[in-house]
Design a protein around this motif. Structure first.
Motif, short mmCIF file in Angstrom:
data_model
loop_
_atom_site.label_atom_id
_atom_site.label_comp_id
_atom_site.label_asym_id
_atom_site.label_seq_id
_atom_site.Cartn_x
_atom_site.Cartn_y
_atom_site.Cartn_z
N LEU A 195 -11.31 -36.76 -73.22
CA LEU A 195 -10.98 -37.43 -71.98
C LEU A 195 -11.43 -36.56 -70.82
N LEU A 196 -12.31 -37.12 -69.96
CA LEU A 196 -12.78 -36.44 -68.75
C LEU A 196 -12.06 -37.06 -67.55
N VAL A 197 -11.31 -36.25 -66.82
CA VAL A 197 -10.57 -36.76 -65.66
C VAL A 197 -11.46 -36.73 -64.43
N ASP A 198 -11.63 -37.91 -63.83
CA ASP A 198 -12.45 -38.02 -62.63
C ASP A 198 -11.59 -37.90 -61.37
N THR A 199 -10.59 -38.73 -61.23
CA THR A 199 -9.67 -38.65 -60.10
C THR A 199 -8.23 -38.65 -60.62
N GLY A 200 -7.34 -38.02 -59.88
CA GLY A 200 -5.95 -37.96 -60.30
C GLY A 200 -5.74 -36.92 -61.38
N SER A 201 -4.77 -37.18 -62.25
CA SER A 201 -4.47 -36.30 -63.38
C SER A 201 -3.77 -37.13 -64.44
N ALA A 202 -3.80 -36.64 -65.67
CA ALA A 202 -3.18 -37.38 -66.77
C ALA A 202 -2.79 -36.42 -67.88
N THR A 203 -1.89 -36.87 -68.72
CA THR A 203 -1.63 -36.15 -69.95
C THR A 203 -2.29 -36.90 -71.09
N PHE A 204 -2.93 -36.14 -71.97
CA PHE A 204 -3.65 -36.66 -73.13
C PHE A 204 -3.00 -36.02 -74.34
N PHE A 205 -2.31 -36.83 -75.14
CA PHE A 205 -1.49 -36.30 -76.25
C PHE A 205 -0.51 -35.25 -75.72
N GLY A 206 0.02 -35.48 -74.52
CA GLY A 206 1.01 -34.58 -73.95
C GLY A 206 0.48 -33.37 -73.23
N GLY A 210 -6.42 -31.97 -65.34
CA GLY A 210 -6.68 -32.17 -63.93
C GLY A 210 -8.12 -32.55 -63.66
N HIS A 211 -8.46 -32.65 -62.40
CA HIS A 211 -9.78 -33.08 -61.96
C HIS A 211 -10.89 -32.28 -62.64
N GLY A 212 -11.79 -32.97 -63.32
CA GLY A 212 -12.94 -32.34 -63.94
C GLY A 212 -12.71 -31.77 -65.32
N ASP A 213 -11.45 -31.71 -65.76
CA ASP A 213 -11.17 -31.18 -67.11
C ASP A 213 -11.62 -32.17 -68.18
N LEU A 214 -12.06 -31.61 -69.31
CA LEU A 214 -12.39 -32.40 -70.49
C LEU A 214 -11.45 -31.98 -71.61
N GLY A 215 -10.55 -32.87 -72.01
CA GLY A 215 -9.62 -32.59 -73.10
C GLY A 215 -10.16 -33.15 -74.40
N VAL A 216 -10.34 -32.30 -75.41
CA VAL A 216 -11.00 -32.67 -76.66
C VAL A 216 -10.00 -32.63 -77.81
N VAL A 217 -10.05 -33.66 -78.66
CA VAL A 217 -9.18 -33.77 -79.83
C VAL A 217 -10.04 -33.98 -81.06
N ASP A 218 -9.79 -33.20 -82.10
CA ASP A 218 -10.54 -33.36 -83.35
C ASP A 218 -10.18 -34.66 -84.04
N ALA A 219 -11.00 -35.06 -85.00
CA ALA A 219 -10.75 -36.28 -85.76
C ALA A 219 -9.40 -36.21 -86.47
N GLY A 220 -8.80 -37.36 -86.69
CA GLY A 220 -7.53 -37.41 -87.41
C GLY A 220 -6.52 -38.38 -86.85
#
Length: 306
Positions: A195-206, A210-220
């Motif tokens: 998940l790449l955050v463009d504007t705002g912020s979010a939690t991805f799997f908790g 923030g802005h510009g972060d890329l949150g990566v999750v392995d398969a499963g």
């Protein structure tokens, strides 16, 4: 608990002299791919009156597909396959370089704000010499949950799909969440996701992004969970793990150092492998390749250098 690997962006100049600045999260020293996604550049919102916008002269590619996605603005695309097209918000343009292609990218005179992502997909060994190809798809906005809209530009998500053809299983979608929105959607457990955050912020799997972060999750995981405490727009990427080692340097993807050297020499010699871009009237006739580093280029697998 699902582990989220957070990749923070680094600023990189794009396009040679008088280049624009982008925020790059892939490739990263700790991770080369998410599925076959191998390159993530995030830029803007840029005031074109201040930054002069985008003007990337004709430049080459091998062994990959480019995926252009805009939030704001308009970019004129020309390539050596004879394609002249516009990149507009909500409309994905996928260009296949395969054996070799050249293209230019220029923001249009009417563009006041430029804002988007530029993505690359590595082609597998069996398909890396494909002929040049260009695909376009206007992805509709669909409501996928209360307070959550999506545009699926590649693959399928939440029962919605894109007709764009890829050579490995992939997912690409723009997702917008209202403040307080929460979304859990079924996912293919064979896929890695990011998940790449463009504007705002979010939690991805908790995990907060923030802005510009890329949150990566392995398969499963069989489900993806996103929560936004403020209005948020993000790009969701996914695909089956890509296990072939590659060498990626400048605009080329190859399989070893010597192949990259040959690609560079052919581009510098304006060889027929890449063709000519007709109609570009920008600042340079073509973009020369930088000098190669002193040592041999090393291959990468999906978790970094080998």
């Amino acid at each position: 608990m699902t582990e989220v690997h957070v990749l923070t962006p680094r600023e990189v100049p794009l396009g040679g002299p008088r280049s624009m600045t982008v925020r790059r999260t892939l490739p990263h020293r700790d991770r080369s791919f998410v599925g076959a996604w191998c390159f993530v550049d995030h830029y803007g919102p840029d005031d074109v009156a201040t930054t002069s916008g985008m003007d990337v002269p004709p430049h080459p590619h091998t062994g990959l597909q480019t995926v252009s996605w805009l939030f704001e603005g308009e970019v004129e695309h020309r390539d050596s396959g004879g394609v002249h097209a516009m990149v507009r918000p909500g409309e994905v343009n996928l260009m296949t370089s395969g054996h070799g292609i050249a293209h230019s990218e220029v923001s249009t005179p009417d563009t006041t704000t430029l804002h988007g992502v530029q993505l690359w997909v590595v082609l597998p060994e069996a398909d890396r010499d494909l002929e040049r190809e260009f695909q376009h798809h206007a992805a509709p906005v669909v409501s996928v949950a209360e307070g959550v809209d999506a545009r699926v530009f590649i693959g399928t998500l939440g029962g919605h799909g894109s007709p764009v053809r890829t050579r490995t299983p992939l997912l690409g979608a723009e997702v917008t969440l209202a403040a307080g929105a929460s979304w859990t959607v079924p996912a293919d457990p064979a896929y890695e996701h990011a998940l790449l955050v463009d504007t705002g912020s979010a939690t991805f799997f908790g995990t907060w992004l923030g802005h510009g972060d890329l949150g990566v999750v392995d398969a499963g995981p069989t489900e993806l969970t996103l929560v936004a405490e403020e209005p948020t727009r993000a790009v969701l990427l996914g695909g089956t793990p890509y296990d072939e080692p590659i060498v990626m340097w400048w605009n080329f993807i190859g399989r070893d150092h010597d192949e990259i050297v040959a690609f560079r020499e052919q581009w510098q010699a304006r060889a027929g492998r890449f063709g000519e871009v007709e109609g570009y009237a920008g600042r340079l006739a073509w973009l020369p390749a930088p000098e190669l580093p002193a040592g041999r280029l090393r291959s990468r697998d999906r978790h970094g250098r080998r």
